[in-house]
Design a protein around this motif. Sequence first.
Motif: not given
Length: 262
Positions: A35-42, A225-239
């Motif tokens: 959760w800390e990393r999510v807030l840092a990303c925001l 990967q299929r899930l992200v590819t099938a979504l609108p928008g973009r992936l900001v971070e994956c960890f």
Amino acid sequence: MDTETRRRLNALNHVFYQAVAAQFSDSRRHPWPGWERVLACLQRTRPDSGAGALSVLDVGCGNGRFAHFLADRRSAPLRYLGVDASPALLAIAHEETRGLNLAALDLQRLDVLDGQPGEHLPAGPFDLVVGFGLLHHIPGFATRRAVVRALLERLAPSGLVAVTAWRFGDSPRFAKRRVSWDSYNRDAAQPIDQSQLEDGDHLLAFGEPATSPRYCHHSSDEELQRLVTALPGRLVECFDADGREGDLNRYLVLTGEPVGAA
């Protein structure tokens, strides 16, 4: 996966959480390191998020511990809305979040699988939409995709969606908790049609002594990967984060902005 199988798996989880809400909540007291990393990303994507008012939608909020996490880390105004399908967990959340220093706090009963997946979620817009411990309880790839798409549709400009995929399938500890579908079906009032199940679908027991099982899905790397590819928008971070080895959850942090947007 057909509609009836999805309905039965969802009903199975409703029974589980109604039966073990207090025990389950007691095992979920601490924030997740991720959760800390999510807030840092925001903070990186929205530099004003640390000082300005922040609106948060927590889907599958459980006992409300993410609200505690946010309240402990923010001095700026925070508007928090938590939704969950379990009345028993929401009752605990109401008690656990009393007195939190938030600009607004609301808790609502809502099942993201009622009707079309995600259609009844609050419209927002929200600066941050999270689904922690949510994806693994959503039966069927197409349904998981539809729910995450609905989360993205609730975002304010430059907002973020953060969801986790529980990686229990890689852990020998959780392998011991698996209940076979044949064993479950022998006594089930509504047996599950195993021909409709997808790779990664499991039943897991919980607690000591073990309770009735819950439905959980392990998402492979290829599926995510299929899930992200099938979504609108973009992936900001994956960890990966959380758990004893720091890899129990795969985090996907997404924005609603299309690829190439300014």
